[in-house]
Design a protein around this motif. Structure first.
Motif, PDB file in Angstrom:
ATOM      1  N   LEU A 186      55.947  21.449  25.311  1.00  0.00           N
ATOM      2  CA  LEU A 186      55.037  21.469  26.461  1.00  0.00           C
ATOM      3  C   LEU A 186      55.430  22.560  27.461  1.00  0.00           C
ATOM      4  N   LEU A 187      56.731  22.782  27.626  1.00  0.00           N
ATOM      5  CA  LEU A 187      57.184  23.860  28.505  1.00  0.00           C
ATOM      6  C   LEU A 187      56.745  25.216  27.956  1.00  0.00           C
ATOM      7  N   ALA A 188      56.881  25.388  26.625  1.00  0.00           N
ATOM      8  CA  ALA A 188      56.458  26.645  25.992  1.00  0.00           C
ATOM      9  C   ALA A 188      54.953  26.856  26.156  1.00  0.00           C
ATOM     10  N   LYS A 189      54.195  25.756  26.041  1.00  0.00           N
ATOM     11  CA  LYS A 189      52.738  25.836  26.210  1.00  0.00           C
ATOM     12  C   LYS A 189      52.381  26.213  27.656  1.00  0.00           C
ATOM     13  N   THR A 190      53.139  25.669  28.608  1.00  0.00           N
ATOM     14  CA  THR A 190      52.893  25.986  30.017  1.00  0.00           C
ATOM     15  C   THR A 190      53.207  27.449  30.310  1.00  0.00           C
ATOM     16  N   PHE A 191      54.343  27.943  29.772  1.00  0.00           N
ATOM     17  CA  PHE A 191      54.675  29.361  29.940  1.00  0.00           C
ATOM     18  C   PHE A 191      53.540  30.239  29.418  1.00  0.00           C
ATOM     19  N   GLY A 192      53.040  29.882  28.230  1.00  0.00           N
ATOM     20  CA  GLY A 192      51.971  30.657  27.604  1.00  0.00           C
ATOM     21  C   GLY A 192      50.674  30.614  28.385  1.00  0.00           C
ATOM     22  N   CYS A 193      50.318  29.423  28.886  1.00  0.00           N
ATOM     23  CA  CYS A 193      49.071  29.277  29.639  1.00  0.00           C
ATOM     24  C   CYS A 193      49.127  30.021  30.970  1.00  0.00           C
ATOM     25  N   VAL A 194      50.277  29.978  31.628  1.00  0.00           N
ATOM     26  CA  VAL A 194      50.447  30.701  32.894  1.00  0.00           C
ATOM     27  C   VAL A 194      50.283  32.201  32.651  1.00  0.00           C
ATOM     28  N   ARG A 195      50.902  32.693  31.584  1.00  0.00           N
ATOM     29  CA  ARG A 195      50.776  34.114  31.242  1.00  0.00           C
ATOM     30  C   ARG A 195      49.332  34.452  30.868  1.00  0.00           C
ATOM     31  N   PHE A 196      48.680  33.576  30.116  1.00  0.00           N
ATOM     32  CA  PHE A 196      47.299  33.787  29.673  1.00  0.00           C
ATOM     33  C   PHE A 196      46.352  33.880  30.877  1.00  0.00           C
ATOM     34  N   VAL A 197      46.473  32.936  31.805  1.00  0.00           N
ATOM     35  CA  VAL A 197      45.611  32.911  32.989  1.00  0.00           C
ATOM     36  C   VAL A 197      45.863  34.130  33.874  1.00  0.00           C
ATOM     37  N   TYR A 198      47.131  34.479  34.039  1.00  0.00           N
ATOM     38  CA  TYR A 198      47.490  35.650  34.848  1.00  0.00           C
ATOM     39  C   TYR A 198      46.829  36.906  34.283  1.00  0.00           C
ATOM     40  N   ASN A 199      46.930  37.087  32.972  1.00  0.00           N
ATOM     41  CA  ASN A 199      46.362  38.278  32.334  1.00  0.00           C
ATOM     42  C   ASN A 199      44.832  38.280  32.397  1.00  0.00           C
ATOM     43  N   LYS A 200      44.220  37.103  32.258  1.00  0.00           N
ATOM     44  CA  LYS A 200      42.761  36.990  32.342  1.00  0.00           C
ATOM     45  C   LYS A 200      42.270  37.394  33.733  1.00  0.00           C
ATOM     46  N   MET A 201      42.930  36.843  34.748  1.00  0.00           N
ATOM     47  CA  MET A 201      42.526  37.158  36.125  1.00  0.00           C
ATOM     48  C   MET A 201      42.774  38.631  36.434  1.00  0.00           C
ATOM     49  N   LEU A 202      43.882  39.164  35.939  1.00  0.00           N
ATOM     50  CA  LEU A 202      44.195  40.566  36.178  1.00  0.00           C
ATOM     51  C   LEU A 202      43.181  41.485  35.508  1.00  0.00           C
ATOM     52  N   ALA A 203      42.753  41.115  34.295  1.00  0.00           N
ATOM     53  CA  ALA A 203      41.758  41.930  33.576  1.00  0.00           C
ATOM     54  C   ALA A 203      40.443  41.986  34.366  1.00  0.00           C
ATOM     55  N   GLU A 204      40.030  40.837  34.916  1.00  0.00           N
ATOM     56  CA  GLU A 204      38.805  40.798  35.718  1.00  0.00           C
ATOM     57  C   GLU A 204      38.964  41.603  37.002  1.00  0.00           C
ATOM     58  N   ARG A 205      40.124  41.435  37.620  1.00  0.00           N
ATOM     59  CA  ARG A 205      40.363  42.131  38.881  1.00  0.00           C
ATOM     60  C   ARG A 205      40.446  43.645  38.664  1.00  0.00           C
ATOM     61  N   LYS A 206      41.006  44.039  37.545  1.00  0.00           N
ATOM     62  CA  LYS A 206      41.111  45.461  37.221  1.00  0.00           C
ATOM     63  C   LYS A 206      39.727  46.061  36.993  1.00  0.00           C
ATOM     64  N   GLU A 207      38.866  45.303  36.312  1.00  0.00           N
ATOM     65  CA  GLU A 207      37.501  45.759  36.057  1.00  0.00           C
ATOM     66  C   GLU A 207      36.735  45.908  37.368  1.00  0.00           C
ATOM     67  N   THR A 208      36.927  44.930  38.271  1.00  0.00           N
ATOM     68  CA  THR A 208      36.275  44.983  39.586  1.00  0.00           C
ATOM     69  C   THR A 208      36.777  46.173  40.396  1.00  0.00           C
ATOM     70  N   TYR A 209      38.084  46.412  40.312  1.00  0.00           N
ATOM     71  CA  TYR A 209      38.683  47.531  41.054  1.00  0.00           C
ATOM     72  C   TYR A 209      38.124  48.869  40.567  1.00  0.00           C
ATOM     73  N   GLU A 210      38.010  49.044  39.254  1.00  0.00           N
ATOM     74  CA  GLU A 210      37.478  50.294  38.698  1.00  0.00           C
ATOM     75  C   GLU A 210      36.022  50.500  39.111  1.00  0.00           C
ATOM     76  N   LYS A 211      35.301  49.393  39.288  1.00  0.00           N
ATOM     77  CA  LYS A 211      33.878  49.457  39.617  1.00  0.00           C
ATOM     78  C   LYS A 211      33.644  49.784  41.084  1.00  0.00           C
ATOM     79  N   PHE A 212      34.497  49.235  41.976  1.00  0.00           N
ATOM     80  CA  PHE A 212      34.246  49.379  43.417  1.00  0.00           C
ATOM     81  C   PHE A 212      35.359  50.134  44.149  1.00  0.00           C
ATOM     82  N   LYS A 213      36.219  50.834  43.441  1.00  0.00           N
ATOM     83  CA  LYS A 213      37.364  51.464  44.105  1.00  0.00           C
ATOM     84  C   LYS A 213      36.966  52.553  45.114  1.00  0.00           C
TER      85      LYS A 213
END
Length: 274
Positions: free
Chosen positions: A21-48
Motif C-alpha cells: 500500500l505504501l508503494a501504491k501511494t508513492f506511485g499515485c502521488v507521483r502519477f497525480v503530480y505528473n498529470k497536474m504538471l503536464a496540464e499546467r505545462k500545456e496551459t503555460y505554453e498556451k498563455f505564456k
C-alpha cells in the motif's frame, strides 16, 4: 509563548501488505503530480505571452482524475492533496524567479509522501503508528518518546534506495523564547582537510574522509554492477550493494556532524543550514 516546530524521525517496519500500500501511494502521488504538471505545462505554453490571463487559469486538482483513474481512491487523499501543494509551490517559485520550471518525477527519484493530522487520523500506539488508509498500525522503531504537549501536525513517509522505510513526524509545541546574552563569538572558516578551522585557536574538526575510505569498495562494487545485465535479478542485487555503501557513508557523515553538534551544544538543524 511562541509556537515552534520539531520533527522526529523513526524507522518503519511495515509488513508485506503495508509495504504494497505504501508503494501504491508513492506511485499515485507521483502519477497525480505528473498529470497536474503536464496540464499546467500545456496551459503555460498556451498563455505564456499573457501573464494576466495565465494567472486566471485554474490549477488542476487530484479529484479531477479519480473518476478516470479509480485506483487513486485506494490511497490517502491527503497525500494527493499535498502533491498538489508541492507543485503549486514549485510553480510559484518558478514565476518568482527562484527556481527552474518544475520537472516531472520518475520512479528512480526519492519515493515519499506527506499526510496531515486531521481528526485524530494519526495515532502513536505502543511502538506502532496508525496512518490513514492503512488498516493495521505499522511497527516503528521508536528510540525516543515524543514529549507531552507536542502535537502532531503531519507525517512524511519515505523509502530509501536500499528498501528501508522511514517516517518523519512533524510536531508543534509552545516555547518561552527569551533573549540570550552573547558572551563569546567564534568564527568558523571552511577547510578542505578538516571541515572547518576555528578563528581563535585554529582548531580543526578532524573530519574523517568517509567517502575516500570507502572508495576502493565502491569502485569494485560499481565495476561489478556495470557488468551485470540491467534489470536482471543479479543486477538488482548488486545495485543494493552499491546503494548500501553510499548509505553507510551518508550515515557516517551525519553521525559525525551530530556528535560534533552535541559537543559544541549547537542544534543540528542550524549546522545543516549553515
Amino acid at each position: 509563548m511562541a509556537k515552534q516546530n520539531k520533527a522526529f524521525k523513526f524507522r518503519l517496519l511495515p509488513n508485506k501488505e503495508q509495504s504494497a500500500l505504501l508503494a501504491k501511494t508513492f506511485g499515485c502521488v507521483r502519477f497525480v503530480y505528473n498529470k497536474m504538471l503536464a496540464e499546467r505545462k500545456e496551459t503555460y505554453e498556451k498563455f505564456k505571452d499573457d501573464k494576466e490571463l495565465l494567472k486566471k487559469q485554474k490549477f488542476p486538482t487530484p479529484a479531477k482524475y479519480k473518476s478516470e483513474f479509480p485506483f487513486l481512491k485506494e490511497v490517502d487523499s491527503l497525500a494527493l492533496a499535498n502533491a498538489q501543494m508541492n507543485l503549486q509551490t514549485a510553480y510559484k517559485n518558478f514565476f518568482e524567479g527562484n527556481a527552474d520550471f518544475p520537472k516531472f518525477k520518475n520512479r528512480k527519484a526519492k519515493q515519499s509522501y506527506t499526510t496531515n493530522m486531521i481528526n485524530g487520523n494519526i495515532k502513536l500506539e505502543n511502538g506502532h503508528i496508525k496512518l490513514p488508509k492503512i488498516k493495521k498500525p505499522i511497527k516503528m522503531k521508536q528510540h525516543r518518546e515524543i514529549p507531552a504537549g507536542y502535537k502532531i501536525k503531519s507525517c512524511t513517509i519515505s523509502k530509501t534506495k536500499t528498501g528501508k522505510y522511514y517516517i518523519s513526524i512533524l510536531t508543534e509545541y509552545e516555547k518561552d523564547i527569551r533573549p540570550v546574552k552573547i558572551q563569546k563569538v567564534v568564527g568558523l572558516d571552511f577547510a578542505m582537510d578538516g571541515l572547518y578551522v576555528e578563528s581563535e585557536q585554529g582548531k580543526k574538526a578532524n573530519y574523517p574522509r568517509y567517502y575516500r575510505q570507502a572508495l576502493d569498495k565502491l569502485a569494485k562494487a560499481q565495476r561489478i554492477l556495470s557488468r551485470r545485465k540491467k534489470g536482471s535479478a543479479r543486477w538488482n542485487k548488486q545495485r543494493l550493494v552499491v546503494a548500501k555503501l553510499h548509505e553507510k557513508v551518508a550515515n557516517q557523515r551525519m553521525n559525525f556532524l551530530q556528535s560534533l553538534c552535541q559537543n559544541k551544544n549547537i542544534p543540528l538543524s542550524e549546522a545543516l543550514e549553515n
